[in-house]
Each structure stands twice: as structure tokens, then as C-alpha cells.
Design an enzyme around this catalytic site. Structure first.
Site, PDB file in Angstrom:
ATOM      1  N   LYS A  22       0.865  -1.205   0.000  1.00  0.00           N
ATOM      2  CA  LYS A  22       0.000   0.000   0.000  1.00  0.00           C
ATOM      3  C   LYS A  22       0.892   1.242   0.000  1.00  0.00           C
ATOM      4  CE  LYS A  22      -1.513   1.445   4.188  1.00  0.00           C
ATOM      5  NZ  LYS A  22      -1.112   2.787   4.601  1.00  0.00           N
ATOM      6  N   ASN A  23       1.951   1.225   0.815  1.00  0.00           N
ATOM      7  CA  ASN A  23       2.767   2.429   0.993  1.00  0.00           C
ATOM      8  C   ASN A  23       3.758   2.671  -0.137  1.00  0.00           C
ATOM      9  OD1 ASN A  23       1.325   2.890   3.266  1.00  0.00           O
ATOM     10  ND2 ASN A  23       2.933   2.329   4.715  1.00  0.00           N
ATOM     11  N   ARG A  94      -4.381  10.449   4.102  1.00  0.00           N
ATOM     12  CA  ARG A  94      -3.393  11.522   4.218  1.00  0.00           C
ATOM     13  C   ARG A  94      -2.406  11.567   3.062  1.00  0.00           C
ATOM     14  NH1 ARG A  94       0.026  11.496   6.851  1.00  0.00           N
ATOM     15  NH2 ARG A  94       0.189  13.622   7.567  1.00  0.00           N
ATOM     16  N   CYS A 118      -4.385  12.170  12.789  1.00  0.00           N
ATOM     17  CA  CYS A 118      -5.135  10.908  12.806  1.00  0.00           C
ATOM     18  C   CYS A 118      -4.925  10.312  14.203  1.00  0.00           C
ATOM     19  CB  CYS A 118      -4.634   9.964  11.721  1.00  0.00           C
ATOM     20  SG  CYS A 118      -3.005   9.323  12.078  1.00  0.00           S
ATOM     21  N   ARG A 123       0.532  14.387  12.783  1.00  0.00           N
ATOM     22  CA  ARG A 123       0.914  14.178  11.372  1.00  0.00           C
ATOM     23  C   ARG A 123       1.121  15.500  10.610  1.00  0.00           C
ATOM     24  NH1 ARG A 123      -0.565   8.863  10.166  1.00  0.00           N
ATOM     25  NH2 ARG A 123       1.064   8.948   8.605  1.00  0.00           N
ATOM     26  N   LYS A 163      14.682  16.343   9.799  1.00  0.00           N
ATOM     27  CA  LYS A 163      14.170  15.111  10.435  1.00  0.00           C
ATOM     28  C   LYS A 163      13.824  14.140   9.299  1.00  0.00           C
ATOM     29  CE  LYS A 163      10.342  13.689  13.411  1.00  0.00           C
ATOM     30  NZ  LYS A 163       9.364  14.108  14.385  1.00  0.00           N
ATOM     31  N   SER A 165      11.709  11.903   7.080  1.00  0.00           N
ATOM     32  CA  SER A 165      10.269  11.775   6.834  1.00  0.00           C
ATOM     33  C   SER A 165      10.035  11.056   5.507  1.00  0.00           C
ATOM     34  CB  SER A 165       9.624  13.172   6.757  1.00  0.00           C
ATOM     35  OG  SER A 165       8.389  13.102   6.052  1.00  0.00           O
ATOM     36  N   VAL A 166       9.271   9.970   5.555  1.00  0.00           N
ATOM     37  CA  VAL A 166       8.947   9.218   4.335  1.00  0.00           C
ATOM     38  C   VAL A 166       8.181  10.112   3.361  1.00  0.00           C
ATOM     39  CG1 VAL A 166       7.585   7.295   3.432  1.00  0.00           C
ATOM     40  CG2 VAL A 166       8.956   6.981   5.497  1.00  0.00           C
ATOM     41  N   ASP A 307       5.475   0.572  11.996  1.00  0.00           N
ATOM     42  CA  ASP A 307       4.236  -0.071  11.518  1.00  0.00           C
ATOM     43  C   ASP A 307       4.114  -1.518  11.984  1.00  0.00           C
ATOM     44  OD1 ASP A 307       4.038   1.648   8.297  1.00  0.00           O
ATOM     45  OD2 ASP A 307       3.640   2.274  10.353  1.00  0.00           O
ATOM     46  N   ILE A 329       8.772   7.115  16.562  1.00  0.00           N
ATOM     47  CA  ILE A 329       8.323   7.800  15.346  1.00  0.00           C
ATOM     48  C   ILE A 329       7.055   8.615  15.560  1.00  0.00           C
ATOM     49  CG2 ILE A 329       7.688   7.496  12.914  1.00  0.00           C
ATOM     50  CD1 ILE A 329      10.585   6.618  13.496  1.00  0.00           C
ATOM     51  N   ARG A 399      -8.368  -0.650   5.292  1.00  0.00           N
ATOM     52  CA  ARG A 399      -7.578   0.409   4.627  1.00  0.00           C
ATOM     53  C   ARG A 399      -6.261  -0.143   4.119  1.00  0.00           C
ATOM     54  NH1 ARG A 399      -6.886   5.928   7.641  1.00  0.00           N
ATOM     55  NH2 ARG A 399      -5.590   6.068   5.815  1.00  0.00           N
TER      56      ARG A 399
HETATM   57  C1  EPZ Z   1       4.603   6.903   6.168  1.00  0.00           C
HETATM   58  O1  EPZ Z   1       3.852   7.937   6.795  1.00  0.00           O
HETATM   59  C2  EPZ Z   1       3.689   5.691   6.141  1.00  0.00           C
HETATM   60  N1  EPZ Z   1       2.500   5.993   5.354  1.00  0.00           N
HETATM   61  C3  EPZ Z   1       3.297   5.310   7.568  1.00  0.00           C
HETATM   62  O2  EPZ Z   1       2.514   4.118   7.489  1.00  0.00           O
HETATM   63  C4  EPZ Z   1       4.572   4.994   8.346  1.00  0.00           C
HETATM   64  O3  EPZ Z   1       4.222   4.686   9.686  1.00  0.00           O
HETATM   65  C5  EPZ Z   1       5.493   6.218   8.319  1.00  0.00           C
HETATM   66  O4  EPZ Z   1       5.772   6.579   6.945  1.00  0.00           O
HETATM   67  C6  EPZ Z   1       6.821   5.961   9.018  1.00  0.00           C
HETATM   68  O5  EPZ Z   1       7.446   4.874   8.435  1.00  0.00           O
HETATM   69  C7  EPZ Z   1       2.581   5.932   3.990  1.00  0.00           C
HETATM   70  O6  EPZ Z   1       3.624   5.642   3.428  1.00  0.00           O
HETATM   71  C8  EPZ Z   1       1.317   6.229   3.240  1.00  0.00           C
HETATM   72  P1  EPZ Z   1       6.780  10.287   8.154  1.00  0.00           P
HETATM   73  P2  EPZ Z   1       4.415   9.462   6.780  1.00  0.00           P
HETATM   74  O7  EPZ Z   1       6.654  11.532   7.382  1.00  0.00           O
HETATM   75  O8  EPZ Z   1       5.108   9.723   5.510  1.00  0.00           O
HETATM   76  C9  EPZ Z   1       6.892  13.580  11.543  1.00  0.00           C
HETATM   77  C10 EPZ Z   1       0.672   2.749   7.895  1.00  0.00           C
HETATM   78  O9  EPZ Z   1       0.289   2.213   8.940  1.00  0.00           O
HETATM   79  N2  EPZ Z   1       6.720  14.530  10.439  1.00  0.00           N
HETATM   80  O10 EPZ Z   1       7.985   9.419   7.940  1.00  0.00           O
HETATM   81  O11 EPZ Z   1       3.313  10.354   7.211  1.00  0.00           O
HETATM   82  C11 EPZ Z   1       5.659  12.688  11.748  1.00  0.00           C
HETATM   83  O12 EPZ Z   1       4.717  13.335  12.574  1.00  0.00           O
HETATM   84  C12 EPZ Z   1       1.138   4.188   7.925  1.00  0.00           C
HETATM   85  O13 EPZ Z   1       0.740   2.181   6.766  1.00  0.00           O
HETATM   86  C13 EPZ Z   1       6.877  15.892  10.700  1.00  0.00           C
HETATM   87  O14 EPZ Z   1       7.163  16.294  11.827  1.00  0.00           O
HETATM   88  O15 EPZ Z   1       5.487   9.369   7.965  1.00  0.00           O
HETATM   89  C14 EPZ Z   1       6.251  11.468  12.401  1.00  0.00           C
HETATM   90  O16 EPZ Z   1       6.425  11.735  13.775  1.00  0.00           O
HETATM   91  C15 EPZ Z   1       0.974   4.811   9.299  1.00  0.00           C
HETATM   92  N3  EPZ Z   1       6.698  16.768   9.684  1.00  0.00           N
HETATM   93  C16 EPZ Z   1       7.626  11.347  11.742  1.00  0.00           C
HETATM   94  O17 EPZ Z   1       7.920  12.643  11.195  1.00  0.00           O
HETATM   95  C17 EPZ Z   1       6.394  16.361   8.414  1.00  0.00           C
HETATM   96  O18 EPZ Z   1       6.262  17.214   7.510  1.00  0.00           O
HETATM   97  C18 EPZ Z   1       7.686  10.337  10.618  1.00  0.00           C
HETATM   98  O19 EPZ Z   1       6.645  10.644   9.707  1.00  0.00           O
HETATM   99  C19 EPZ Z   1       6.234  14.981   8.171  1.00  0.00           C
HETATM  100  C20 EPZ Z   1       6.405  14.077   9.195  1.00  0.00           C
END
Ligand code: EPZ
Length: 418
Positions: A22-23, A94, A118, A123, A163, A165-166, A307, A329, A399
Site C-alpha cells: 500500500k505504501n 493523508r 489521525c 501528522r 528530520k 520523513s517518508v 508499523d 516515530i 484500509r
Molecule cells: C509513512 O507515513 C507511512 N504511510 C506510515 O505508514 C509509516 O508509519 C510512516 O511513513 C513511518 O514509516 C505511507 O507511506 C502512506 P513520516 P508518513 O513523514 O510519511 C513527523 C501505515 O500504517 N513529520 O515518515 O506520514 C511525523 O509526525 C502508515 O501504513 C513531521 O514532523 O510518515 C512522524 O512523527 C501509518 N513533519 C515522523 O515525522 C512532516 O512534515 C515520521 O513521519 C512529516 C512528518
């Protein structure tokens, strides 16, 4: 509202087929905005994918989904493009915010709803906007929307993420695709799903070099009109079933995977005393005799994935002694704990650390799903608990897990959707 009914304590035996990720699919669907025609295969037919397809259709793409073949065909004539990603679609999924990068690249403007938080956290998307601004986009937030434009087009530069961020790494990749000159991204996320997106962008004609957490993108010179892409397998779904097998499996075999991608997860299960046979593209797992406690921290890839935190916690409840899991995370990703405690788990939370005292006997109960991965941890608990477990609000599960109860039924689990 549908529920899942599970009668626990039945050993799992047999083979499990892992769906596409999915991701990986979500950012690649966003990237399809940059293409003329795209054929995607190995797509997981789950709710988030349908929502992203709705978003692309809303923008003007013509899309054909084949649920039987797990494929999607996307054609972009884009005569009347709608560079709007509305709240009603982005709030439930999202990853809609990933439309920002490709819309700016292709149409120099975008109006994308702020995704909002969420269950697992606020997020924010500040890192996404930070990267787009560095590339020259003008960004304004108004009435809950991100208004972005770049009349003269984006310009390549060096971006150092404060930081990892995926999503921000993915949006930056999509925005840099056609940015003038060269873009260097540093301190990037390097999840396998991001590598799959990069492979997709290379098929579109991009030249991208990856060196550790540094990614260099050169301005795209030629758009390949029509491309095919097979989505990588879902390593989180795989990890989930590995833990199910570790809890109550007998020689569960999982094939057509790349075990290099899950080295961390394999090591964790081996350290806990699980019997695992590993080859390059398959794995065989049986329930361990005695489970050993373990201490884990969730980290960006290649660390242990957040995850899989909720799922591993269920395994920890069956281990001897006190295990520890630090959630680094997300700020609120222990929503499964109160429900697991109602089933008899002995868990103490202190800030971002969960102490799991085992072994504890789990007993079936009526429980509530709250987010995608918390829901599946309740399924795992139900499989190993005695008596019956009823899981409510399983739309969270739908989902991200394709045919979950069907795959488990094929392994003799007593589980059904009611
Ligand atoms: C992706 O979310 C995944 N979703 C998430 O999977 C996964 O848990 C996450 O990466 C971490 O591996 C998809 O790929 C669709 P991040 P994402 O940006 O991109 C903070 C699932 O269950 N952050 O790496 O939203 C954030 O709050 C989902 O399949 C900021 O501060 O994750 C978090 O604490 C859940 N500012 C950390 O960074 C930003 O602009 C990591 O978030 C973006 C993120």
C-alpha cells in the site's frame, strides 16, 4: 458496521501470499500525474488505494481498476486538469498530500487540503512544505488548504531534511523530477517503498542516484509516454503474518518475497527464540517453544518499523520476562494497549516506552479497532487468546490489509467477517 469474529488457539498451518505494498502504491499513484499512460500491477485492493484513485479521477485522470488482476491503468489527457485535492478525500487518506509535488511539477500550481491528524499523531506536513519552498514554490495556508504555485517552475537546490520523513522525501522527489538543474536531498528516508517510487520515476525518464541517505535528482530531459510497473511486496503485511506464525503457527511458508528487506524483523524474531528458515525469496516460521523477552526501538528504515510495533507487542505478551518497546516515530501509537490489557495483557506505558510483562494468558473479548496497525494487533491477540474475540470498526483494517480473514482462513484460522 462489519466486525471480525475469531475463535482463538487454533494453530495456523499452510502458505500465505503477500500482496503489493500500500505504501509503495500511494506515492506511485501520485507520481502517475507526471505520466501519459501507466499500467500498474500487484496492486493491493484496499480502501486507501481506492481513495487515491478517486482523487486522481477528481483531477481529471481516466482510470481502470481490475480487482481480479490487481491492476490499474491510468490515462492522463489532462485537458481539463483540476489541480485541487479536496478535504473530503485527503482527510480520510493523508497520502493525498503527495499530489502537491507532481501538480507543482506538471502544472506549476496546486491546492491541496491539509491532511489533518489521525489516531496515531498530529501528522504535520511542515517538512513537505519546507522542501517545496526550498525548490522555489510559493506556499500559503488558507482555510485549511495548502495553496502552492511556482510560475517560473521549480529550481533544483540542496535540501537537508532536519528530520527523516517518508512522505516529505517522496514529495520532494516528485517536485524535483523536473526542477531545473540538479537537486540534492540529504537525510532522506530510504524505505523500500521510496526505492520503488525511484524505480518508477527512472522508468519515466528520470536520472536519480541514491547514496545512503543522500538522493540526487537530475532534471528530467525526456518523458517516457507509456510505462508499466509492478509494485513491490508489502513488507509490513509480511511482518504481520510472520508474527502471527511466531505466535501460533506450524511451518507457515511465505514465498515470492525478498528477505533482504526484512533482515531486522528476522533478527528480532530469531533473538526471541522463533524457529525461522530463511532463503532469498521465502521464509518458513513456526511458533517458538519458549519465547525470550527483547528490547526494541522503532526507527526509520532499516531500523525496526513503527508499523510493526503494535504487532510485535502481542508477541512480547507471550515472552518470558519484561520486554521493552520504545516508539520513536509517532507520539500516540499505543492505542492498542488498553484493548490488549482488556484481553489480559500486562503492559505499562511510561512516556514513549511500553513495558510488556510476560507471559500472560490472553482471553478473548469484544474490542475496538482504532487505527490500521492497532487493529491488526487485536487480530493477532484474538488468534492466540482462548475463547472468542470480536473486533469492531474493522474498516480501519480494510484500509491496508487485503483479504486478511481469507488469507488466515486458508491457514486454518477460525476467523470470519460478520
Ligand atoms: C509513512 O507515513 C507511512 N504511510 C506510515 O505508514 C509509516 O508509519 C510512516 O511513513 C513511518 O514509516 C505511507 O507511506 C502512506 P513520516 P508518513 O513523514 O510519511 C513527523 C501505515 O500504517 N513529520 O515518515 O506520514 C511525523 O509526525 C502508515 O501504513 C513531521 O514532523 O510518515 C512522524 O512523527 C501509518 N513533519 C515522523 O515525522 C512532516 O512534515 C515520521 O513521519 C512529516 C512528518
Amino acid at each position: 458496521m462489519q466486525k471480525l469474529l475469531i475463535k482463538g488457539k487454533t494453530s495456523l498451518k499452510g502458505k500465505i501470499l503477500i500482496s503489493g505494498s500500500k505504501n509503495a502504491t500511494l506515492p506511485i499513484l501520485a507520481a502517475s500525474i507526471l505520466a501519459k499512460e501507466v499500467n500498474l500491477s500487484n496492486i493491493p485492493m484496499v480502501k486507501d488505494i481506492f481513495t487515491m484513485v478517486e482523487l486522481l479521477k477528481f483531477m481529471g485522470a481516466s482510470i481502470k481498476i481490475s480487482k481480479k488482476k490487481n491492476s490499474i491503468n491510468i490515462k492522463n489527457n489532462f485537458k481539463k486538469i483540476n489541480t485541487l485535492a479536496p478535504y473530503k478525500l485527503v482527510k480520510t487518506m493523508r497520502a493525498g498530500v503527495l499530489a502537491l509535488g507532481p501538480l507543482l511539477t506538471k502544472f506549476k500550481k496546486a491546492k491541496v487540503s491539509l491532511p489533518g491528524g489521525c489516531a496515531i499523531g498530529t501528522r504535520p506536513v511542515d517538512l513537505h512544505l519546507f522542501a517545496l519552498k526550498k525548490l522555489g514554490a510559493r506556499i500559503k495556508i488558507k482555510d485549511g488548504y495548502i495553496l502552492a504555485n511556482t510560475p517560473k517552475g521549480l529550481v533544483g537546490t540542496t535540501i537537508i531534511f532536519p528530520k527523516i520523513s517518508v512522505g516529505a522525501t517522496e514529495n520532494a522527489l516528485l517536485a524535483a523530477f523536473n526542477a531545473r538543474g540538479k537537486t540534492i536531498l540529504k537525510n532522506c528516508a530510504i524505505e523500500p517503498e521510496i526505492m520503488d517510487l525511484i524505480n518508477f520515476l527512472k522508468k519515466l525518464g528520470s536520472r536519480i542516484d541514491v547514496k545512503g541517505r543522500k538522493i540526487i535528482i537530475f532534471k528530467n530531459e525526456k518523458i517516457i509516454k507509456k510505462i508499466k510497473h509492478k509494485i513491490i511486496f508489502d513488507r509490513i503485511e509480511l511482518g504481520t503474518y510472520m508474527i502471527a506464525a511466531a505466535l501460533i503457527g506450524k511451518k507457515i511458508k511465505i514465498t515470492k518475497i525478498d528477505t533482504n528487506v526484512i533482515k531486522n524483523e528476522i533478527n528480532v524474531l530469531k533473538k526471541m527464540g522463533i524457529d525461522i528458515k530463511v532463503s532469498k525469496n521465502s521464509i518458513e516460521i513456526s511458533k517458538g517453544k519458549k519465547l525470550k523477552k527483547i528490547n526494541i526501538k522503532t526507527m526509520p528504515y532499516p531500523g525496526f518499523p513503527t508499523d510493526l510495533q503494535a504487532q510485535l507487542m502481542v508477541l512480547m505478551t507471550q515472552a518470558d520476562g519484561t520486554s521493552k518497546i520504545v516508539e520513536n516515530i509517532f507520539e500516540n501509537r499505543f492505542m492498542h494497549v488498553p484493548e490488549l490489557k482488556r484481553m489480559g495483557a500486562n503492559i505499562v506505558i511510561r512516556n514513549k516506552t511500553a513495558f510488556v510483562i510476560g507471559p500472560s494468558k490472553l482471553t478473548g473479548a469484544e474490542v475496538m479497532a482504532t487505527d490500521l496497525r492497532a487493529s491488526v494487533s487485536l487480530v493477532l491477540a484474538g488468534l492466540v487468546a482462548d475463547k472468542r474475540t470480536i473486533i469492531n470498526r474493522i474498516y480501519h483494517l480494510d484500509r491496508g490489509y487485503e483479504k486478511l480473514e481469507v488469507k488466515l482462513q486458508k491457514c486454518k484460522a477460525l476467523i470470519k467477517r460478520i
